[in-house]
Design an enzyme around this catalytic site. Structure first.
Site, PDB file in Angstrom:
ATOM      1  CG  HIS A 123      20.597  67.903  -1.044  1.00  0.00           C
ATOM      2  ND1 HIS A 123      21.865  68.278  -0.674  1.00  0.00           N
ATOM      3  CD2 HIS A 123      20.703  66.634  -1.532  1.00  0.00           C
ATOM      4  CE1 HIS A 123      22.704  67.291  -0.931  1.00  0.00           C
ATOM      5  NE2 HIS A 123      22.026  66.280  -1.441  1.00  0.00           N
ATOM      6  CD  GLU A 145      21.278  63.409  -4.124  1.00  0.00           C
ATOM      7  OE1 GLU A 145      21.962  62.422  -3.823  1.00  0.00           O
ATOM      8  OE2 GLU A 145      21.531  64.567  -3.734  1.00  0.00           O
ATOM      9  CG  HIS A 152      19.848  61.719   0.632  1.00  0.00           C
ATOM     10  ND1 HIS A 152      19.250  62.962   0.730  1.00  0.00           N
ATOM     11  CD2 HIS A 152      21.067  61.931   0.092  1.00  0.00           C
ATOM     12  CE1 HIS A 152      20.067  63.874   0.262  1.00  0.00           C
ATOM     13  NE2 HIS A 152      21.190  63.278  -0.133  1.00  0.00           N
ATOM     14  NE  ARG A 200      29.129  66.659   6.885  1.00  0.00           N
ATOM     15  CZ  ARG A 200      29.770  67.822   6.844  1.00  0.00           C
ATOM     16  NH1 ARG A 200      29.766  68.621   7.897  1.00  0.00           N
ATOM     17  NH2 ARG A 200      30.392  68.193   5.758  1.00  0.00           N
TER      18      ARG A 200
END
Length: 239
Positions: free
Chosen positions: A17, A34, A92, A112
């Site tokens: 991200h 996150e 991740h 992605r």
């Protein structure tokens, strides 16, 4: 915040991200940092967190095209109770065979990087964002032990994550607990195990069971939590 329960039946795609600066420049939205809390995991289940060794942008593009990108990543075997913080820029992925609770900045921007060469029923692979990710990946992000260290105590607030964007705590309750809030924020609760009742200052209550979540509004500065024998909760608020 985005809060999710994820039941991974197969390896999820490898992602990254962008941070706030890059996401706002490109997409007019927040970036995404996150955290994950492992609720349950099969023996040998793994997550990916960061790179196994530093890469250049050129090396990254090359191994993605060769289909060997997954071999360049750091993997960590997970167990119930493990927690991880994934800052924006860290490569991740979530592996098969685990159930996790996920707390994130609110953003729909995901790049992605690799999808294990999987194909749909028509023989097509999913779109990869190889070029977009070049400026988002932290290519020096080498993490030997990404797991969050914490003392798993009962009937108290245990800090899991303190980040610039949100805080997340764990509460394992076996007795009535009076929770007072200092932050000027709503608080979300995810019930990981057991069940409990939240009692507002006006005496009204609501039950929370495993797999459910609720929001305590910012105007409410205290709450009483009464477990039904035992309850495990994740508590999060914005900063």
């Amino acid at each position: 915040l985005l809060i999710k329960f994820i039941d991974a039946q197969r390896d999820l795609s490898i992602q990254v991200h962008p941070n706030d600066t890059l996401a706002r420049q490109r997409h007019g939205t927040n970036g995404k940092s996150e955290m994950w809390y492992v609720i349950d995991a099969d023996r040998g289940a793994r997550i990916c967190s960061g790179l196994a060794q530093p890469l250049t942008k050129e090396e990254y593009v090359k191994i993605v095209r060769e289909g060997t990108f997954a071999d360049a990543l750091h993997y960590d075997e997970v167990h119930p109770g493990d927690a991880y913080y994934m800052p924006a820029g860290r490569v991740h992925s979530i592996g098969a065979g685990m159930k996790i609770a996920e707390i994130q900045q609110t953003s729909d921007v995901t790049y992605r990087l690799y999808d294990f060469m999987r194909k749909d029923a028509n023989g097509n692979t999913r779109e990869l964002h190889t070029e977009l990710a070049l400026d988002a990946i932290d290519f020096d992000d080498i993490v030997e032990d990404p797991k969050t260290k914490y003392a798993d105590e009962r009937n108290t607030v245990v800090t899991l994550v303190e980040s610039p964007f949100f805080n997340t705590n764990k509460l394992t309750l076996t007795a009535q607990y009076e929770r007072e809030f200092q932050e000027d924020s709503f608080h979300t609760y995810m019930c990981l195990d057991g069940s409990c009742c939240f009692i507002a200052p006006d005496g009204k209550g609501i039950f929370l069971h495993q797999g459910e979540a609720l929001i305590v509004p910012a105007e409410m500065k205290q709450i009483t939590i009464i477990p039904d024998q035992m309850a495990k909760l994740l508590e999060s608020c914005v900063i």
